[in-house]
Enzyme design. Structure first.
Site, PDB file in Angstrom:
ATOM      1  N   TYR A 119      32.606  81.803  -4.313  1.00 40.99           N
ATOM      2  CA  TYR A 119      32.344  80.556  -3.581  1.00 40.99           C
ATOM      3  C   TYR A 119      30.894  80.563  -3.124  1.00 40.99           C
ATOM      4  O   TYR A 119      30.410  81.578  -2.599  1.00 40.99           O
ATOM      5  CB  TYR A 119      33.269  80.484  -2.356  1.00 40.99           C
ATOM      6  CG  TYR A 119      33.058  79.259  -1.492  1.00 40.99           C
ATOM      7  CD1 TYR A 119      33.837  78.120  -1.670  1.00 40.99           C
ATOM      8  CD2 TYR A 119      32.081  79.242  -0.496  1.00 40.99           C
ATOM      9  CE1 TYR A 119      33.643  76.992  -0.884  1.00 40.99           C
ATOM     10  CE2 TYR A 119      31.879  78.113   0.291  1.00 40.99           C
ATOM     11  CZ  TYR A 119      32.667  76.994   0.101  1.00 40.99           C
ATOM     12  OH  TYR A 119      32.477  75.883   0.872  1.00 40.99           O
ATOM     13  N   GLU A 207      28.787  72.170  -2.729  1.00 42.21           N
ATOM     14  CA  GLU A 207      29.831  73.201  -2.663  1.00 42.21           C
ATOM     15  C   GLU A 207      30.240  73.577  -4.078  1.00 42.21           C
ATOM     16  O   GLU A 207      30.717  72.721  -4.834  1.00 42.21           O
ATOM     17  CB  GLU A 207      31.036  72.674  -1.883  1.00 42.21           C
ATOM     18  CG  GLU A 207      32.105  73.731  -1.685  1.00 42.21           C
ATOM     19  CD  GLU A 207      33.348  73.176  -1.006  1.00 42.21           C
ATOM     20  OE1 GLU A 207      33.940  72.201  -1.523  1.00 42.21           O
ATOM     21  OE2 GLU A 207      33.735  73.722   0.045  1.00 42.21           O
TER      22      GLU A 207
END
Ligand code: ADP
Ligand code: MG
Length: 399
Positions: A119, A207
């Site tokens: 991530y 993101e």
């Protein structure tokens, strides 16, 4: 303003960030054509909606055992089947709410052999007032769960705007991801490019989840969610073209056409106010008097008749609204002009709910006279407290 995954990836690719090849498709045939342009043997057909959690999502119209909004396909027929099942149907994910979102676009992209999923996000950290990297080895899944259960697995560090992105930031990203050697170098380079994309587009968030390590040791962006600071869009005309209005709240969309800052809320009292601070204070005082605002609405500095009429229409198109409180300070715009606008707008929209108006500022007396002589049932108020008490009382009287 948010954009679709395929648009986000095309944008990141322009800044040199590695993404798999892919093509957007608006029809089943386009999806099949897209797959023919890709090398294969694995394709991924992905629903394009402004919400995450698509992989684990469910389609309303399909049986419960049907696959979600991210599907692997090995043949042309499988691509066709996936596209047919997704297009036009409603995908419900943890981020869409129960109503779900209709899938009108697909992205057909190269299937990648994934070794690991990370991530990586960039956002504006309001506490430090800086752009911050948020990095975790626990990618692919819901990052909120990681943050809740194992917060030590999320690393955050910000970038000093005076220096911008430095090599040590890149090394920190690589270290947080536990990478060494060539993969560490790829991570450093990727972090710098994503940072450039963030600054270069006035993004408010980028993101990447997952950021994948492939079986042949390449770092690649497999999913990206990008949002921009709406206040900067005037200097990014090209990005404005990426806007997909079908993804936006219809009332908020209508408001944006008139330059009104409108956000729908759950209460009963529609508010029309000029200035964000005054709007917040008005919402607070409605709550203090026992009811809840139905919206935040800032008509801005130049509250003319056209804007006031549009604002009334937007407030009234919300069936929850049982009364309206107008609270306007006539500074640059004079109170008599505003009063004329309110009267004309109230007549035009056939106002059927109680309306309390508080005006203050330049030419306030002339403004009050116009309201009093309008022949409309407008309740005048003298100050903020008075206005809130009166609208709550009026609404309770009708109920
Ligand atoms: P969402 O976050 O909306 O569920 P993603 O794009 O992250 O959608 O896809 C979900 C999962 O599907 C990813 O975590 C990844 O495991 C897999 N996936 C997505 N894109 C690809 C791809 N190009 N190749 C292989 N697997 C993929
Ligand atoms: Mg994802």
């Amino acid at each position: 303003m948010n954009i679709h995954e395929y648009q986000a990836k095309e944008l990141l690719a322009k800044f040199g960030v590695p993404v798999p090849a892919g093509f957007a498709a608006m029809s089943v045939e386009e999806a099949v054509e897209a797959s023919k342009k890709l090398p294969g043997p694995l394709y991924v057909v992905k629903a394009q909606i402004h919400a995450g959690g698509r992989g684990k999502g469910k389609f309303k119209e399909l049986p419960a055992e049907a696959k979600g909004g991210v599907r692997l396909a090995k043949t042309e027929d499988e691509v066709r089947h996936a596209a047919t099942e997704m297009l036009g149907n409603t995908l419900v994910t943890i981020q869409t709410g129960a109503a779900g979102k209709q899938v009108n676009r697909l992205y057909v992209t190269d299937g990648v052999d994934i070794a690991k999923e990370f991530y990586l996000a960039l956002l504006v950290d309001r506490a430090t007032g800086r752009v911050a990297f948020v990095v975790s080895t626990e990618g692919g899944m819901d990052i909120e769960t990681v943050a809740h259960d194992t917060p030590e697995k999320i690393h955050t560090f910000d970038v000093d705007p005076a220096t911008g992105f430095m090599p040590h930031h890149g090394r920190a990203v690589a270290k947080a991801l536990g990478l060494e050697g060539d993969l560490a170098k790829q991570a450093q380079s990727l972090a710098g490019k994503v940072y450039n994309a963030f600054l270069g587009t006035d993004a408010s968030q980028i993101e990447i989840n997952p950021l994948a390590v492939t079986e042949d040791n390449k770092l690649m962006v497999l999913d990206a969610k990008v949002g921009f600071d709406s206040n900067s869009m005037f200097r990014h005309k090209d990005l404005m073209e990426l806007r997909d209005e079908t993804e936006e709240d219809p009332m908020e969309l209508e408001a944006s056409k008139y330059d009104l800052a409108y956000i729908k809320l759950d209460g009963d009292i529609g508010c029309m106010v000029n200035g964000a601070g005054l709007a917040m204070a008005t919402m607070d005082i409605i709550k203090l008097n026992g009811m809840f605002p139905a919206n935040f609405l800032d008509v801005g500095g130049g509250a003319n008749k056209e804007k006031v009429t549009a604002a009334f229409k937007i407030i009234l198109s919300d069936p929850a609204v049982k009364g309206i409180l107008v609270n306007i300070f006539g500074g640059i715009m004079r109170c008599d002009i505003i009063a004329e606008g309110i009267v004309a707008a109230a007549k035009e929209v056939n106002l059927a709910v109680p309306l309390v108006v508080r005006l203050e500022g330049t030419n306030v007396q002339q403004g009050k006279d116009i309201l009093a002589n309008s022949g409309l049932a407008i309740v005048p108020a003298n100050d903020l407290g008075d206005a809130a008490q009166k609208i709550v009382a009026e609404v309770k009287k009708v109920a």
